[in-house]
Design an enzyme around this catalytic site. Structure first.
Site, PDB file in Angstrom:
ATOM      1  N   GLU A  71      17.811  -1.690 -19.350  1.00  0.00           N
ATOM      2  CA  GLU A  71      18.194  -3.099 -19.218  1.00  0.00           C
ATOM      3  C   GLU A  71      18.315  -3.816 -20.559  1.00  0.00           C
ATOM      4  O   GLU A  71      19.249  -4.590 -20.775  1.00  0.00           O
ATOM      5  CB  GLU A  71      17.210  -3.850 -18.309  1.00  0.00           C
ATOM      6  CG  GLU A  71      17.373  -3.567 -16.825  1.00  0.00           C
ATOM      7  CD  GLU A  71      16.613  -2.331 -16.360  1.00  0.00           C
ATOM      8  OE1 GLU A  71      15.913  -1.716 -17.190  1.00  0.00           O
ATOM      9  OE2 GLU A  71      16.722  -1.975 -15.175  1.00  0.00           O
TER      10      GLU A  71
ATOM     11  N   HIS B 130       8.413  -5.643  -8.101  1.00  0.00           N
ATOM     12  CA  HIS B 130       9.807  -5.776  -7.685  1.00  0.00           C
ATOM     13  C   HIS B 130      10.067  -7.074  -6.927  1.00  0.00           C
ATOM     14  O   HIS B 130      11.089  -7.216  -6.276  1.00  0.00           O
ATOM     15  CB  HIS B 130      10.211  -4.604  -6.786  1.00  0.00           C
ATOM     16  CG  HIS B 130      10.406  -3.316  -7.519  1.00  0.00           C
ATOM     17  ND1 HIS B 130       9.424  -2.748  -8.293  1.00  0.00           N
ATOM     18  CD2 HIS B 130      11.475  -2.480  -7.595  1.00  0.00           C
ATOM     19  CE1 HIS B 130       9.875  -1.613  -8.804  1.00  0.00           C
ATOM     20  NE2 HIS B 130      11.115  -1.421  -8.407  1.00  0.00           N
TER      21      HIS B 130
END
Lengths: 354, 324
Positions: free
Chosen positions: B60, B129
């Protein structure tokens, strides 16, 4: 060594240099050095705040590499950015005024010395976070390839940046996507106060880590302009013609601390080490001697160049000193493009919560 | 008007903008050959090819930073984060580079970048998450943050975000991807910075963003049916820029406010809204502002408990009843 040096001087990219080009390199190095010495004086006089990461001792790297920039080539660098800024053609005035936090600075006094920018010269900063610029260089190369522009991006970093994860992520993506980016590690031997040996695990060279990413790599001596140009040119050709990245490690040295605010600047290395470099490896003096030896320059002419650089730096200091600070209203400008330059309708909603 | 899913609305917005502007490129993990981890980009590779729809490795910080750099040169990257929770490994790139590079260059640079993906809890995937970082990102001057609650808003806001010349953080919700709403076939854009009154009412303003808007609509039904209280539901849609006028207009009409979000309470988006209301509508308020956020702990995994960690309609009703 002499033979190898001769080879680099004979490289095509160097054979094509005119005497004027070679003298310009010397002038550019003098301009960087005198600009920074003047900036240091101003810093010590309390004319600017924060940090000041001097490039003194490394000048040949910026001057040699950036002398190769073509009209489609771009550069991005870290916070030790003064040399690169002047080498791409930024004026001393706009840089010194930025150091002083003045409205006439290249970033209107909003960036400071670590954040010099000149987009019209394809110079994308000046970035303060170690290795934070490495994916930006990748992205610039990505955009060049996407648009079919035959250029490349030179992305500079220090030896202290090579252990940041984002640099490795950038190498992986550069190779995977086959992007025209060149990572130039300016290895000055110290990441702030920590020596290379105490900060990085490697076999022979930091650049060698590129092998793991299937990226070509090379090394050069930062005190030899011919060598740096020859090796950078090879990397740029690889980028432009094959759209492949390169990691190029250039050995260099900084005379001052990590920044002027480096309290331990004289503790993590010996004065003798610094003196040794100044005496035997100073890139500016070595180049000057070479030009004198080549019969292109006299000592008097070199002195005139030096005096010109000093005068230019003094004038920049005067310009910065006499320039106005930004106004309070300027604090909240240049945050959102939509607010600064509304396209069509006026911006909707509240952008600032003062 | 056709009923389409939130997912399809996003997919349509992407396809339309890719078609309209050659500089729009979709980047992210599994967006191309896999057709999207949540199928938002389904079919786009087949339609537009690998130059426009680009699979990235799990990296990322690398690909978000790459997209920031590419946007500086005029591309309009739309980066998918499989979860906004993964933004934390790219935070330096988002905050320091996307958020600050325009400012630090004195306005020389624009970053027409969209980062999008789901930012929600409630799906039994544990704390790592389930983050909702809209408050963190809205704290960064230079970034814009939007959180659509319906398919209609998702499409119109995503098209606006892609055309915007500033970096836009676009927060979706996996629990909404399969939900359907009416979406017109003709093109429309919803400008950033414009809130939406999702239900008119007179006695209390329920102010929310994202999925909490739907929770508030259910609560408004209960308040009307069981308590005879007319609740107005205001959807922020855009968190930064923020449509203060619509919020203030609603509160000046109802004189009561309940702020609901799935974000955590401390320095949540609603802390900012509460400060705004007390400063600019103090004399219009007949009762203290109420807040309802996710219960203040990392997102719990245990499925039945996770459901009640997030704001529920009965708890919104309780908050409203406390001041009505």
């Amino acid at each position: 060594m002499e033979a190898e040096s001769r080879t680099f001087a004979d490289a095509e990219v160097n054979r094509s240099l005119t005497p004027e080009d070679k003298i310009r390199f010397l002038r550019d190095m003098y301009r960087i050095r005198r600009f920074e010495q003047t900036a240091l004086k101003a810093y010590n006089a309390g004319k600017m705040g924060g940090f000041l990461h001097l490039y003194t001792g490394q000048e040949a790297v910026a001057v040699a590499t950036l002398s190769l920039l073509g009209p489609h080539d771009h550069i991005v660098t870290a916070y030790r950015d003064h040399g690169h800024a002047l080498a791409v053609g930024m004026g001393m005035n706009e840089c010194m005024a930025e150091f002083f936090g003045k409205a006439t600075g290249c970033s209107k006094g909003k960036g400071g010395s670590m954040h010099l920018f000149a987009v019209e010269k394809r110079y994308w900063g000046g970035h303060g976070i170690v290795a934070g610029q490495t994916p930006l260089g990748l992205g610039i190369a990505y955009a060049l390839k996407y648009k079919g522009i035959p250029g490349c991006c030179l992305c500079f970093l220090g030896d202290g940046a090579v252990n940041q994860g984002v640099y490795h992520e950038s190498l992986n993506l550069a190779s995977l996507f086959s992007l025209p980016v060149i990572y130039i590690i300016e290895n000055n031997g110290y990441s702030m106060g920590t020596s290379l040996a105490r900060s990085s695990a490697f076999r022979q060279l930091l650049a060698q880590r590129a092998e793991g990413y299937n990226i070509c790599w090379d090394q050069a001596s930062g005190e030899n302009i011919y060598e740096v140009r020859a090796k950078t040119q090879a990397a740029m050709e690889r980028a432009r013609e094959e759209s492949r990245p390169t990691v190029l490690e250039i050995a260099t040295y900084r005379y001052y601390g990590h920044s002027v605010a480096d309290a331990n600047a004289r503790k993590y290395r010996t004065p003798e080490e610094i003196e040794h470099y100044k005496t035997y490896h100073d890139p500016l003096l070595l180049w000057q001697k070479r030009l004198v030896d080549e019969g292109l320059l006299t000592g008097e002419q070199a002195e005139a160049i030096d005096l010109g650089a000093r005068a230019e730096a003094d004038a920049a200091m005067k310009f910065a000193d006499e320039s106005p600070f930004p106004t309070e209203a300027d604090i909240c400008a240049d945050v959102y493009s939509e607010v600064d330059e509304p396209a069509g309708d006026a911006p909707r909603g509240t952008h600032f919560f003062n | 008007m056709p009923l389409i899913t939130y997912r399809k609305a996003l997919n349509d917005a992407l396809a339309e903008e890719i078609t309209r502007d050659e500089n729009v490129v979709i980047l992210g993990e599994e967006v191309a050959e896999y057709n999207g981890a949540y199928k938002v980009t389904e079919g786009l590779l087949a339609r537009f090819g690998p130059k426009r729809i680009v699979d990235t490795p799990i990296s990322e910080a690398g690909f978000v930073g790459m997209a920031v750099g590419a946007s500086m040169l005029g591309l309009r990257p739309v980066v998918e984060l499989m979860f906004w929770s993964f933004a934390f490994v790219a935070f330096d790139q988002i905050v320091n580079n996307a958020g600050c590079v325009r400012y630090m260059s004195g306005g020389q640079i624009r970053c027409p970048l969209v980062i999008r993906g789901p930012a929600n809890g409630g799906t039994n995937v544990g704390a790592t998450h389930s983050h909702t970082p809209e408050n963190f990102l809205a704290n960064v001057p230079g970034l814009k943050v939007v959180a659509p609650a319906t398919a209609y808003d998702a499409k119109g806001l995503l098209k606006a975000a892609i055309r915007d010349n500033d970096p836009v953080m676009f927060m979706e919700n996996t629990l909404l991807y399969g939900e359907k709403w009416e979406v017109p076939e003709e093109e429309y854009i919803i400008p950033l910075g414009v809130a939406d009154v999702k239900r008119e009412g007179s006695a209390v303003s329920l102010i929310a963003h994202g999925r909490a808007v739907l929770t508030c609509l259910q609560a408004a039904d209960i308040l009307q049916a069981e308590h005879g209280i007319s609740a107005e539901v205001v959807d922020l849609r855009s968190i930064r820029p923020l449509d203060e006028e619509t919020l203030l207009r609603s509160v000046r009409k109802t004189h009561r406010a309940v702020l609901v979000e799935e974000n955590k309470p401390f320095c949540g988006v609603d802390a900012q809204i509460a400060a705004l209301l007390q400063e600019k509508a103090f004399d219009d308020l007949d009762a203290p502002i109420q807040r309802l956020s996710a219960l203040d702990a990392p997102a719990i995994y245990s499925p039945p408990l996770e459901k009640i960690q997030l704001p529920t309609a009965p708890r919104v009703v309780q908050k409203a009843l406390a001041i009505c």
